[in-house]
Design a protein around this motif. Structure first.
Motif, PDB file in Angstrom:
ATOM      1  N   SER A   1      22.707  49.294   9.389  1.00 35.99           N
ATOM      2  CA  SER A   1      21.784  49.117   8.271  1.00 35.99           C
ATOM      3  C   SER A   1      20.970  47.882   8.659  1.00 35.99           C
ATOM      4  O   SER A   1      19.799  48.060   8.234  1.00 35.99           O
ATOM      5  CB  SER A   1      22.758  48.665   6.785  1.00 35.99           C
ATOM      6  OG  SER A   1      23.519  49.844   6.628  1.00 35.99           O
TER       7      SER A   1
ATOM      8  N   PHE B   1      18.343  48.938  10.866  1.00 37.60           N
ATOM      9  CA  PHE B   1      17.398  49.662  10.354  1.00 37.60           C
ATOM     10  C   PHE B   1      16.567  48.796   9.332  1.00 37.60           C
ATOM     11  O   PHE B   1      15.089  49.155   9.408  1.00 37.60           O
ATOM     12  CB  PHE B   1      17.952  50.880   9.381  1.00 37.60           C
ATOM     13  CG  PHE B   1      16.949  51.632   8.648  1.00 37.60           C
ATOM     14  CD1 PHE B   1      16.303  52.725   9.101  1.00 37.60           C
ATOM     15  CD2 PHE B   1      17.014  51.416   7.172  1.00 37.60           C
ATOM     16  CE1 PHE B   1      15.305  53.365   8.390  1.00 37.60           C
ATOM     17  CE2 PHE B   1      16.069  52.081   6.391  1.00 37.60           C
ATOM     18  CZ  PHE B   1      15.237  53.147   7.115  1.00 37.60           C
ATOM     19  N   LEU B   2      16.950  47.971   8.700  1.00 35.04           N
ATOM     20  CA  LEU B   2      16.213  47.126   8.062  1.00 35.04           C
ATOM     21  C   LEU B   2      15.231  46.312   8.569  1.00 35.04           C
ATOM     22  O   LEU B   2      14.119  46.073   8.418  1.00 35.04           O
ATOM     23  CB  LEU B   2      16.931  46.305   7.029  1.00 35.04           C
ATOM     24  CG  LEU B   2      17.683  47.144   6.038  1.00 35.04           C
ATOM     25  CD1 LEU B   2      18.737  46.133   5.108  1.00 35.04           C
ATOM     26  CD2 LEU B   2      16.513  47.721   4.828  1.00 35.04           C
TER      27      LEU B   2
ATOM     28  N   ALA C   1      14.023  46.958  11.653  1.00 33.34           N
ATOM     29  CA  ALA C   1      12.919  47.956  12.054  1.00 33.34           C
ATOM     30  C   ALA C   1      11.841  48.118  10.968  1.00 33.34           C
ATOM     31  O   ALA C   1      10.503  48.082  11.357  1.00 33.34           O
ATOM     32  CB  ALA C   1      13.300  49.055  12.695  1.00 33.34           C
ATOM     33  N   ALA C   2      12.363  48.292   9.830  1.00 35.52           N
ATOM     34  CA  ALA C   2      11.511  48.841   8.851  1.00 35.52           C
ATOM     35  C   ALA C   2      10.604  47.497   8.448  1.00 35.52           C
ATOM     36  O   ALA C   2       9.440  47.835   8.112  1.00 35.52           O
ATOM     37  CB  ALA C   2      12.245  49.331   7.559  1.00 35.52           C
TER      38      ALA C   2
ATOM     39  N   SER D   1       7.949  46.869  10.991  1.00 33.96           N
ATOM     40  CA  SER D   1       7.104  47.990  10.833  1.00 33.96           C
ATOM     41  C   SER D   1       6.074  47.782   9.691  1.00 33.96           C
ATOM     42  O   SER D   1       4.758  47.996   9.738  1.00 33.96           O
ATOM     43  CB  SER D   1       7.494  49.152  10.545  1.00 33.96           C
ATOM     44  OG  SER D   1       6.586  50.478  10.550  1.00 33.96           O
ATOM     45  N   LEU D   2       6.427  47.339   8.689  1.00 37.17           N
ATOM     46  CA  LEU D   2       5.652  46.964   7.104  1.00 37.17           C
ATOM     47  C   LEU D   2       4.887  45.631   7.832  1.00 37.17           C
ATOM     48  O   LEU D   2       3.727  45.732   7.071  1.00 37.17           O
ATOM     49  CB  LEU D   2       6.727  46.733   6.101  1.00 37.17           C
ATOM     50  CG  LEU D   2       7.153  47.801   5.485  1.00 37.17           C
ATOM     51  CD1 LEU D   2       8.055  47.401   4.511  1.00 37.17           C
ATOM     52  CD2 LEU D   2       6.247  48.844   4.967  1.00 37.17           C
TER      53      LEU D   2
END
Length: 134
Positions: A10, A13-14, A16-17, A20-21
């Motif tokens: 998690s 993933f967070l 990386a997200a 990306s944002l």
């Protein structure tokens, strides 16, 4: 799957997200800034075209070139100017024209034009008055 693996996945993933944002936000901001700069450049070209059209629309005269230069200076100073543009007007070094410098925010060099009253029929000999014999 254990709790540690779930938490670690998690977090990755967070992260990386979020990255990306941030990249998308930076790219979007750069695109908007580029578009605004392009609009300012277009406004500068419109201002230069408007200035020349105004000078061409002045009534011709056969007066003194010094007076005509002052009239051109006043006509150019009266033109409206879009936000993001800065105008500098001065009499040319030779004294026979007006130099218009139009600085665009974010551009290193200003747009520059020389307007000479004689080119617009504002000074010089009277029209049709050649002074020769018939």
């Amino acid at each position: 799957m254990s709790l540690i693996e779930l938490v670690t996945g998690s977090v990755v993933f967070l992260s990386a997200a979020g990255s990306s944002l941030q990249l998308w936000a930076l790219a979007g901001a750069a695109a908007v800034a580029e578009q605004r700069q392009q609009e300012r450049l277009e406004q500068a070209e419109v201002a230069l075209a408007r200035a020349e059209a105004t000078l061409r629309g002045l009534a011709p005269s056969a007066g003194d070139c010094t007076t005509a230069t002052a009239e051109l200076l006043q006509a150019l100073a009266a033109q409206p100017l879009a936000p993001g543009l800065a105008r500098q007007l001065e009499v040319s070094a030779s004294g026979d024209g007006v130099v218009l410098r139009l600085a665009v925010a974010g551009e290193p060099e200003p747009r520059q034009r020389l307007y000479v009253p004689a080119a617009f029929g504002r000074c010089g000999p009277a029209p049709g008055g050649g002074g020769g014999t018939p």
